[in-house]
Design a protein around this motif. Structure first.
Motif, PDB file in Angstrom:
ATOM      1  N   TRP A 391      -3.671  19.683  20.303  1.00 41.30           N
ATOM      2  CA  TRP A 391      -3.781  19.504  18.837  1.00 41.30           C
ATOM      3  C   TRP A 391      -4.909  20.317  18.245  1.00 41.30           C
ATOM      4  O   TRP A 391      -4.911  20.632  17.063  1.00 41.30           O
ATOM      5  CB  TRP A 391      -3.900  18.029  18.439  1.00 41.30           C
ATOM      6  CG  TRP A 391      -5.126  17.319  18.946  1.00 41.30           C
ATOM      7  CD1 TRP A 391      -5.186  16.487  20.024  1.00 41.30           C
ATOM      8  CD2 TRP A 391      -6.453  17.351  18.412  1.00 41.30           C
ATOM      9  NE1 TRP A 391      -6.465  16.026  20.200  1.00 41.30           N
ATOM     10  CE2 TRP A 391      -7.255  16.527  19.227  1.00 41.30           C
ATOM     11  CE3 TRP A 391      -7.044  17.987  17.330  1.00 41.30           C
ATOM     12  CZ2 TRP A 391      -8.615  16.327  18.996  1.00 41.30           C
ATOM     13  CZ3 TRP A 391      -8.406  17.795  17.094  1.00 41.30           C
ATOM     14  CH2 TRP A 391      -9.174  16.984  17.930  1.00 41.30           C
ATOM     15  N   PRO A 395      -3.461  24.643  16.007  1.00 42.05           N
ATOM     16  CA  PRO A 395      -3.848  25.095  14.662  1.00 42.05           C
ATOM     17  C   PRO A 395      -4.733  26.330  14.728  1.00 42.05           C
ATOM     18  O   PRO A 395      -4.567  27.264  13.940  1.00 42.05           O
ATOM     19  CB  PRO A 395      -4.615  23.905  14.086  1.00 42.05           C
ATOM     20  CG  PRO A 395      -4.220  22.745  14.889  1.00 42.05           C
ATOM     21  CD  PRO A 395      -3.824  23.244  16.232  1.00 42.05           C
TER      22      PRO A 395
ATOM     23  N   CYS B  80       6.953  21.634  11.123  1.00 41.84           N
ATOM     24  CA  CYS B  80       5.994  22.662  11.530  1.00 41.84           C
ATOM     25  C   CYS B  80       6.260  23.961  10.767  1.00 41.84           C
ATOM     26  O   CYS B  80       5.331  24.598  10.268  1.00 41.84           O
ATOM     27  CB  CYS B  80       6.125  22.869  13.035  1.00 41.84           C
ATOM     28  SG  CYS B  80       4.980  24.044  13.713  1.00 41.84           S
ATOM     29  N   ALA B  83       5.155  23.601   7.261  1.00 39.93           N
ATOM     30  CA  ALA B  83       3.693  23.706   7.136  1.00 39.93           C
ATOM     31  C   ALA B  83       3.269  25.166   7.140  1.00 39.93           C
ATOM     32  O   ALA B  83       2.409  25.582   6.354  1.00 39.93           O
ATOM     33  CB  ALA B  83       3.021  22.948   8.286  1.00 39.93           C
ATOM     34  N   MET B  84       3.889  25.967   8.004  1.00 40.00           N
ATOM     35  CA  MET B  84       3.506  27.381   8.073  1.00 40.00           C
ATOM     36  C   MET B  84       3.872  28.114   6.787  1.00 40.00           C
ATOM     37  O   MET B  84       3.102  28.948   6.295  1.00 40.00           O
ATOM     38  CB  MET B  84       4.173  28.047   9.281  1.00 40.00           C
ATOM     39  CG  MET B  84       3.565  27.590  10.590  1.00 40.00           C
ATOM     40  SD  MET B  84       4.023  28.619  11.992  1.00 40.00           S
ATOM     41  CE  MET B  84       5.542  27.896  12.492  1.00 40.00           C
ATOM     42  N   MET B 107      -1.287  20.392  10.968  1.00 36.95           N
ATOM     43  CA  MET B 107      -0.768  20.796  12.272  1.00 36.95           C
ATOM     44  C   MET B 107      -1.308  19.909  13.381  1.00 36.95           C
ATOM     45  O   MET B 107      -0.580  19.500  14.286  1.00 36.95           O
ATOM     46  CB  MET B 107      -1.149  22.261  12.554  1.00 36.95           C
ATOM     47  CG  MET B 107      -0.375  23.266  11.757  1.00 36.95           C
ATOM     48  SD  MET B 107       1.332  23.418  12.293  1.00 36.95           S
ATOM     49  CE  MET B 107       1.147  24.625  13.592  1.00 36.95           C
ATOM     50  N   TYR B 111       0.766  17.664  16.086  1.00 32.72           N
ATOM     51  CA  TYR B 111       0.678  17.787  17.542  1.00 32.72           C
ATOM     52  C   TYR B 111      -0.018  16.578  18.152  1.00 32.72           C
ATOM     53  O   TYR B 111      -0.801  16.690  19.093  1.00 32.72           O
ATOM     54  CB  TYR B 111      -0.048  19.080  17.925  1.00 32.72           C
ATOM     55  CG  TYR B 111       0.826  20.303  17.800  1.00 32.72           C
ATOM     56  CD1 TYR B 111       1.085  20.876  16.561  1.00 32.72           C
ATOM     57  CD2 TYR B 111       1.422  20.873  18.907  1.00 32.72           C
ATOM     58  CE1 TYR B 111       1.901  21.969  16.433  1.00 32.72           C
ATOM     59  CE2 TYR B 111       2.248  21.984  18.777  1.00 32.72           C
ATOM     60  CZ  TYR B 111       2.473  22.518  17.546  1.00 32.72           C
ATOM     61  OH  TYR B 111       3.297  23.608  17.423  1.00 32.72           O
TER      62      TYR B 111
END
Lengths: 503, 151
Positions: A391, A395, B80, B83-84, B107, B111
């Motif tokens: 995690w 990012p 995901c 979000a990008m 993100m 995850y």
């Protein structure tokens, strides 16, 4: 004698303090990038290009940095293969077969140090090969005209497909998709806009950094998302950290053989490290006695792919430097970096800028030694990095990737394009298409069209020039062999082939 | 089955592109080949390949290394990607630090981080990377809205 003189010149360049520090940083970054899931040599090298530019590195230093990162990735890739059973990159897939079982038996320390040693031997054998063969090939390649280059690139594409064992058609299709993508943008010869759909962002084509990072980083991020959802466990690096003399001697013959295999396959355009590690593993397995432990933690099964993929990484520098035709996805990216510096790789490079070529070759030796010294005692520190949670990692990777793309043109159009390419790449990957074939096709595509058109301009449209010289005829014969190979294999072995290459 | 659908869709795309490329002609002919021959050659080879794949798709010989997708994973992947895309759209407007912080928080949460972890981690990552790239490595990054505050 010339070679020794030039090699001396190269070491003169590689051993300046500035370049030594660069090589050291490169190997360190490379090892970390290689061991992190989600980053491999291709996107690691691509991400460093804008940074090398921003720092204003001279071309030979930038190349040394990129080469050091490339080699470092081949070293680092093995760490996550052995401990996590997750290959950090495609060429480390074979390492998982015997590396992970060894780690489960509590021999992770031995496996890690032995594989570093194997990588060192492979890299050194191949670098010696580069020293011996690159100048010869460069001398020979001066005779190449546009027709010869065109045929050579056809050979590279067919080589890619012909060697990709179980799915030649898919690999060929992937390469052709890459070739077609290279047509996007304004056509330099006629000024016609091709496949731009009226968009200004596409007018000068798809930037290769955008393509590389989209295909490799974005798709990898999505694959990692799946993996976090399913969860996995790491083996601990315990026990003796260094292999002993007996173990080293046991795999020495394997090392030497696999190093040569790695170099030869690395030199072949389009084949690269993934194939080399698979071939080395399979041939060692076949050569071993009946009661071998391959697949259950045989040291030879660990040494073979590790030696071969380092060998191939160095070997793939040969076609890049001498012909300007990349031998692997990563050298394709390095080639792109060279063209950004206005350096055209090819035979003339050896005459015009020997300090760049030989500095690079000498720094391959230096980087290999650094990696060995760094990897054996510091393995415990590197394994700690694997404890960074996904995690936090993902990012960061996603943002760094975006910076890399944004830094090229400072437009967000490239970011959208990268995401689009990444989603397509993810779909392709899910359907077992080779992404590095797309990348190689993309890099070769532009050169292929240029050379084809130049050749046909020379002959005034006469197609005969494409098979007019002995060199072209010989290369066409090789192309025919590469096309025949998968067909022959499919015809002979109706039962599924045991050799499985995953890239 | 998936292979066949994919090849079929691709086939349609390639045909459409051929139709598009057919019109590429230069007003002046400097050289014998012209701008459309090479793309047409590539696209026709792609069409042939895709046709073959539609008619005779490859059999799955080796077991898949990843478990098949289920609905939950697909939902996550869609989030995901969203979000990008949002990040790309906000990059210039909000500036690097703000957009990256928002993106990193989202993100990290996606995850499987806890709320606290993702909030702290996301902001640390965004600010850290800004300092690293803008000051350490000289890669210029947009400040967006924050630029007004600074001046």
């Amino acid at each position: 004698m010339d070679t020794i003189h030039y090699l001396g010149l190269g070491f003169g360049v590689a051993l300046t303090p500035y370049n030594l520090i660069t090589a050291f940083c490169g190997t360190l970054i490379g090892t970390i990038v290689g061991l992190l899931p989600g980053l491999g040599p291709v996107n690691g090298v691509a991400l460093l290009i804008p940074i090398a530019f921003a720092l204003g590195l001279p071309p030979e230093t930038a190349l040394i940095l990129l080469a050091a990162v490339y080699l470092g990735c081949e070293y680092g890739g093995r760490i996550s293969s052995i401990l996590l059973n997750i290959p950090g990159e495609a060429s480390a897939v074979m390492t998982t077969l015997d590396g992970y079982p060894l780690a489960q038996q509590g021999k992770a320390g031995i496996a890690l140090s032995l594989s570093a040693w194997s990588s060192f031997i492979g890299g050194t054998i191949a670098t010696i090969g580069v020293v011996l063969f690159a100048p010869l090939l460069a001398k020979w390649a001066v005779a190449f005209g546009p027709a010869e280059y065109f045929v050579l690139m056809v050979f590279a594409i067919t080589c890619l497909a012909g060697m990709a064992d179980n799915k030649p058609l898919k690999t060929a299709m992937a390469a052709f998709i890459g070739l077609a993508l290279s047509c996007v943008g304004i056509d330099a010869n006629s000024g016609v806009y091709r496949f731009t759909f009226g968009s200004l962002g596409l007018a000068d084509g798809i930037q290769f950094i955008v393509l590389v990072l989209g295909l490799f980083s974005i798709s990898e991020i999505l694959v990692l998302l799946e993996r976090t959802h399913h969860g996995h466990k790491a083996a601990k690096a315990t026990g003796r950290m260094l292999f002993n003399f007996k173990e080293g001697a046991f795999v020495l013959a394997t090392n030497l053989r696999s190093g040569v295999v790695g170099f030869v396959l690395g030199v072949l355009p389009g084949a690269g490290a993934t194939l080399a590690s698979a071939v080395a593993y399979m041939s060692e397995k076949r050569m071993a006695s009946k009661d071998n432990q391959f697949g259950k933690g045989d040291l030879r099964g660990l040494a073979a792919p590790e030696t071969a993929n380092s060998g191939a990484a160095c070997g793939s520098m040969v076609p890049m430097l001498t012909l300007g035709v990349p031998g692997s996805g990563t050298t394709a990216v390095m080639l792109g970096a060279l063209t950004l510096y206005n350096i055209t790789p090819g035979p003339m490079l050896f005459q015009n800028q020997p300090e760049v070529v030989w500095g690079l070759i000498a720094s391959l030796f230096v980087a290999n030694i650094m990696l060995l010294v760094m990897n054996v005692p510091m393995v415990r520190i590197f394994t700690r990095i694997l404890a960074v949670p996904t995690w936090a990692l993902v990012p960061a990777i996603a943002i760094i990737t975006s910076i890399g793309v944004y830094a090229v043109h400072s437009t967000t159009f490239d970011l959208f394009l990268m995401i689009g390419i990444g989603v397509c790449g993810y779909i392709l990957r899910k359907l077992d298409y080779s992404l590095s074939a797309v990348l190689l096709g993309f890099i070769l595509g532009g050169m292929m069209e240029d050379n084809l058109r130049r050749a046909l301009s020379l002959s005034n449209g006469e197609l005969g020039i494409l098979w007019g010289s002995p060199i072209t005829v010989a290369v066409w014969a090789l192309v025919a062999v590469m096309v025949a190979l998968p067909i022959l294999r499919a015809w002979r072995g109706r039962k599924p082939a045991p050799l499985a290459v995953t890239d | 089955m998936h292979d066949r659908i994919f090849a079929g869709v691709n086939l349609l795309i390639y045909v459409a592109l051929i139709a598009l490329a057919w019109g590429y002609q230069s007003p002046f002919a400097y050289e014998p080949v012209g701008p459309r021959a090479y793309p047409l050659l590539l696209l026709s080879l792609l069409v042939l390949g895709a046709l073959y794949q539609v008619l005779k798709p490859a059999k799955q010989t080796e077991p898949r290394e990843e478990p098949p997708l289920n609905r939950q994973v697909i939902r996550k992947i869609a989030l995901c990607i969203a979000a990008m895309v949002a990040y790309a759209a906000l990059f210039d407007v909000l500036g690097f630090i703000l957009s990256s912080a928002l993106f990193a928080v989202a993100m990290a949460y996606l995850y499987d981080a806890t709320r606290v972890q993702s909030a702290v981690g996301g902001i640390v990552i965004a600010v850290g990377l800004y300092l690293l790239f803008d000051y350490g490595l000289d890669v210029p990054l947009p400040l967006g809205m924050l630029a007004k505050l600074g001046s």
